[in-house]
Motif scaffolding. Sequence first.
Motif, PDB file in Angstrom:
ATOM      1  N   ALA A 101       0.820  -1.214   0.000  1.00 22.82           N
ATOM      2  CA  ALA A 101       0.000   0.000   0.000  1.00 22.82           C
ATOM      3  C   ALA A 101       0.855   1.266   0.000  1.00 22.82           C
ATOM      4  O   ALA A 101       0.382   2.341   0.353  1.00 22.82           O
ATOM      5  N   GLY A 102       2.140   1.140  -0.383  1.00 22.03           N
ATOM      6  CA  GLY A 102       3.011   2.299  -0.493  1.00 22.03           C
ATOM      7  C   GLY A 102       2.737   3.079  -1.774  1.00 22.03           C
ATOM      8  O   GLY A 102       1.874   2.727  -2.583  1.00 22.03           O
ATOM      9  N   VAL A 103       3.509   4.142  -1.953  1.00 22.43           N
ATOM     10  CA  VAL A 103       3.298   5.020  -3.107  1.00 22.43           C
ATOM     11  C   VAL A 103       3.423   4.248  -4.420  1.00 22.43           C
ATOM     12  O   VAL A 103       2.616   4.434  -5.340  1.00 22.43           O
ATOM     13  N   TYR A 104       4.411   3.364  -4.513  1.00 15.58           N
ATOM     14  CA  TYR A 104       4.603   2.620  -5.753  1.00 15.58           C
ATOM     15  C   TYR A 104       3.392   1.738  -6.054  1.00 15.58           C
ATOM     16  O   TYR A 104       2.923   1.676  -7.194  1.00 15.58           O
ATOM     17  N   GLN A 105       2.885   1.035  -5.029  1.00 16.11           N
ATOM     18  CA  GLN A 105       1.747   0.146  -5.238  1.00 16.11           C
ATOM     19  C   GLN A 105       0.492   0.928  -5.615  1.00 16.11           C
ATOM     20  O   GLN A 105      -0.302   0.481  -6.458  1.00 16.11           O
ATOM     21  N   VAL A 106       0.319   2.092  -4.993  1.00 15.10           N
ATOM     22  CA  VAL A 106      -0.836   2.921  -5.332  1.00 15.10           C
ATOM     23  C   VAL A 106      -0.718   3.434  -6.766  1.00 15.10           C
ATOM     24  O   VAL A 106      -1.679   3.401  -7.541  1.00 15.10           O
ATOM     25  N   LEU A 107       0.484   3.891  -7.145  1.00 14.95           N
ATOM     26  CA  LEU A 107       0.692   4.384  -8.500  1.00 14.95           C
ATOM     27  C   LEU A 107       0.502   3.285  -9.539  1.00 14.95           C
ATOM     28  O   LEU A 107      -0.016   3.533 -10.636  1.00 14.95           O
ATOM     29  N   ARG A 108       0.937   2.076  -9.197  1.00 13.09           N
ATOM     30  CA  ARG A 108       0.793   0.958 -10.131  1.00 13.09           C
ATOM     31  C   ARG A 108      -0.670   0.751 -10.507  1.00 13.09           C
ATOM     32  O   ARG A 108      -0.996   0.472 -11.671  1.00 13.09           O
ATOM     33  N   LEU A 109      -1.543   0.884  -9.518  1.00 13.09           N
ATOM     34  CA  LEU A 109      -2.976   0.736  -9.774  1.00 13.09           C
ATOM     35  C   LEU A 109      -3.585   2.012 -10.328  1.00 13.09           C
ATOM     36  O   LEU A 109      -4.436   1.977 -11.220  1.00 13.09           O
ATOM     37  N   ALA A 110      -3.127   3.162  -9.800  1.00 15.39           N
ATOM     38  CA  ALA A 110      -3.795   4.429 -10.102  1.00 15.39           C
ATOM     39  C   ALA A 110      -3.356   5.054 -11.413  1.00 15.39           C
ATOM     40  O   ALA A 110      -4.163   5.745 -12.060  1.00 15.39           O
ATOM     41  N   LEU A 111      -2.102   4.846 -11.828  1.00 10.77           N
ATOM     42  CA  LEU A 111      -1.594   5.555 -12.997  1.00 10.77           C
ATOM     43  C   LEU A 111      -2.432   5.305 -14.254  1.00 10.77           C
ATOM     44  O   LEU A 111      -2.769   6.260 -14.971  1.00 10.77           O
ATOM     45  N   PRO A 112      -2.807   4.049 -14.550  1.00 13.01           N
ATOM     46  CA  PRO A 112      -3.688   3.863 -15.719  1.00 13.01           C
ATOM     47  C   PRO A 112      -5.032   4.576 -15.566  1.00 13.01           C
ATOM     48  O   PRO A 112      -5.579   5.089 -16.556  1.00 13.01           O
ATOM     49  N   LEU A 113      -5.561   4.634 -14.338  1.00 12.41           N
ATOM     50  CA  LEU A 113      -6.826   5.338 -14.121  1.00 12.41           C
ATOM     51  C   LEU A 113      -6.631   6.840 -14.242  1.00 12.41           C
ATOM     52  O   LEU A 113      -7.519   7.561 -14.726  1.00 12.41           O
ATOM     53  N   ILE A 114      -5.474   7.343 -13.795  1.00 10.80           N
ATOM     54  CA  ILE A 114      -5.172   8.767 -13.946  1.00 10.80           C
ATOM     55  C   ILE A 114      -5.088   9.118 -15.427  1.00 10.80           C
ATOM     56  O   ILE A 114      -5.614  10.139 -15.881  1.00 10.80           O
ATOM     57  N   ILE A 115      -4.407   8.268 -16.197  1.00 13.54           N
ATOM     58  CA  ILE A 115      -4.321   8.493 -17.641  1.00 13.54           C
ATOM     59  C   ILE A 115      -5.711   8.410 -18.276  1.00 13.54           C
ATOM     60  O   ILE A 115      -6.071   9.201 -19.150  1.00 13.54           O
ATOM     61  N   SER A 116      -6.499   7.442 -17.793  1.00  8.83           N
ATOM     62  CA  SER A 116      -7.849   7.263 -18.327  1.00  8.83           C
ATOM     63  C   SER A 116      -8.708   8.498 -18.102  1.00  8.83           C
ATOM     64  O   SER A 116      -9.323   9.024 -19.037  1.00  8.83           O
ATOM     65  N   THR A 117      -8.760   8.980 -16.875  1.00  5.15           N
ATOM     66  CA  THR A 117      -9.552  10.177 -16.599  1.00  5.15           C
ATOM     67  C   THR A 117      -8.895  11.411 -17.196  1.00  5.15           C
ATOM     68  O   THR A 117      -9.587  12.382 -17.548  1.00  5.15           O
ATOM     69  N   GLY A 118      -7.557  11.372 -17.333  1.00  8.21           N
ATOM     70  CA  GLY A 118      -6.867  12.475 -17.998  1.00  8.21           C
ATOM     71  C   GLY A 118      -7.288  12.620 -19.441  1.00  8.21           C
ATOM     72  O   GLY A 118      -7.366  13.735 -19.978  1.00  8.21           O
ATOM     73  N   THR A 119      -7.570  11.497 -20.095  1.00 10.04           N
ATOM     74  CA  THR A 119      -8.052  11.578 -21.480  1.00 10.04           C
ATOM     75  C   THR A 119      -9.408  12.274 -21.541  1.00 10.04           C
ATOM     76  O   THR A 119      -9.703  12.987 -22.507  1.00 10.04           O
ATOM     77  N   LEU A 120     -10.224  12.087 -20.488  1.00  9.26           N
ATOM     78  CA  LEU A 120     -11.516  12.784 -20.450  1.00  9.26           C
ATOM     79  C   LEU A 120     -11.310  14.286 -20.368  1.00  9.26           C
ATOM     80  O   LEU A 120     -11.970  15.050 -21.081  1.00  9.26           O
ATOM     81  N   SER A 121     -10.394  14.739 -19.500  1.00 12.01           N
ATOM     82  CA  SER A 121     -10.129  16.168 -19.393  1.00 12.01           C
ATOM     83  C   SER A 121      -9.570  16.708 -20.697  1.00 12.01           C
ATOM     84  O   SER A 121      -9.890  17.826 -21.114  1.00 12.01           O
ATOM     85  N   LEU A 122      -8.728  15.913 -21.359  1.00 15.40           N
ATOM     86  CA  LEU A 122      -8.177  16.337 -22.649  1.00 15.40           C
ATOM     87  C   LEU A 122      -9.281  16.484 -23.693  1.00 15.40           C
ATOM     88  O   LEU A 122      -9.315  17.469 -24.451  1.00 15.40           O
ATOM     89  N   VAL A 123     -10.198  15.510 -23.728  1.00 11.43           N
ATOM     90  CA  VAL A 123     -11.294  15.564 -24.697  1.00 11.43           C
ATOM     91  C   VAL A 123     -12.166  16.795 -24.445  1.00 11.43           C
ATOM     92  O   VAL A 123     -12.522  17.528 -25.378  1.00 11.43           O
ATOM     93  N   LEU A 124     -12.524  17.038 -23.175  1.00  7.62           N
ATOM     94  CA  LEU A 124     -13.356  18.197 -22.860  1.00  7.62           C
ATOM     95  C   LEU A 124     -12.645  19.496 -23.209  1.00  7.62           C
ATOM     96  O   LEU A 124     -13.249  20.438 -23.737  1.00  7.62           O
TER      97      LEU A 124
END
Length: 466
Positions: A12-35
Amino acid sequence: MNRIRAWFLGPAGVYQVLRLALPLIISTGTLSLVLFIDRTLLLRYEGAAMSAAMAAGNLYWTLVCLPFGLVSMTGAFVAQYVGSNQRHQVGKLLWQSIWFALATVPLFIALAIFTPWFFEVTGQPPELLRLETIYMRILLIGAVGSVIEMALSGFFSGIEKTQTVMWVSILSAILNIVLDVVLIFGWGPVPEMGIVGAGIASAISFWFKAILFAGLIWFQADDKIYAFRSGCVLDLPRLGRLLYYGLPAGLQFVVEGGGFTLIVLKIGALGDISLRATTMAVNFNMIAFIPLIGLSVATSVLVGRHLTESGPALAQRAVASALSIAVLYSATWASCYLLFPDQLLLLYRLLEMDSDSEAAIKLARGLLGFVAMYVLFDAIQLILAGALRGAGDTWFVLVGTGICSLSAILLGSYFQPESGLLNWWWWVITGWVWMLAMVMILRFLQGRWRSMDMVGKNDPIPPVEL
């Protein structure tokens, strides 16, 4: 040194959170880019079209976020099923989300019928009302698809295959941007459609994501483990449990989105230039805010899994790691808003604009200062609200959000000055976010979330029977 290593690399450290979260951050980031691209292209086409898309888009979100927020709990449910070794329940849960999404069709039809009334009652200028109405109605065609894709994406988030969510979002974003260019400005035999084309592009992309997620689950996910085919039934007790925990999550989105939309509509009543400046500032705010939604979803998943799998200690560590990432990310953006506002707004100056857009850019420069003041607090409240939802504390998140939103709107309306209304409503937005952050901090520290369980293992709430 060992503590730093454990904080970064441990469970549950930063690396483990980023491993799970980074694709979701990119995913939601694409939404902000589209808008961002969508509204910038509309500004290039017609300034009033961008303002209308901002107002109608916010109202659309407010009206559909109840079912959207409800099915967004699918990811947290799946995570708790995985953590408690009940994967065979996942398929049945997903089908309840789909049945609920399909049941919203009459609601969206009714909203489309009453769309002009929503804008008339808020006093929108006549030159914006027609554009807002047609854009809103087109978006509602894709609303059911949007709800279904949110439910299905929760499966991949819940089993921590977030890269799938990322790639589907990227493909959908590419499709949306290509359609935006073709349909807004026209290409070959396709005539230019302006804001109508932007709405059609968004509606098509909503359904594209839903169909793609459904195909991936049906043909690639292991039915022996998750029981998708045998789970294709209407399970009222399980649907009731989803509604019990999901309804406050959806209502929270309604309250929060509705409060922001009401403020935007009040700003819109001040005129097109004020609304255009607000749209410009909010566009840059979205770039900082929307990717953090992916981190919030990851936090919900990790809290849900760790609570049922290993207890609250690792769940709390995951939240601390997510907060570290969120604060660093948002602080970077706050610095950009304060130090480089002219450079950020240069993008708009590269377009061919009228005098109204030039005036709006001057106003937007000052509004970015407000964004810088609240962006850190927005990150904190978003992560902690995600953690509380992942544990099942959805009713408190609803009540806390409701009190803060209502307080902000009432105080803003009651003490509204006679002049400087644009800055006044941005002060209201800033104070509102500060209140939300303090409420979520206090609730998280109070600790009731540590003993919650949505899937029946240690659940203090009895199963809901319908």
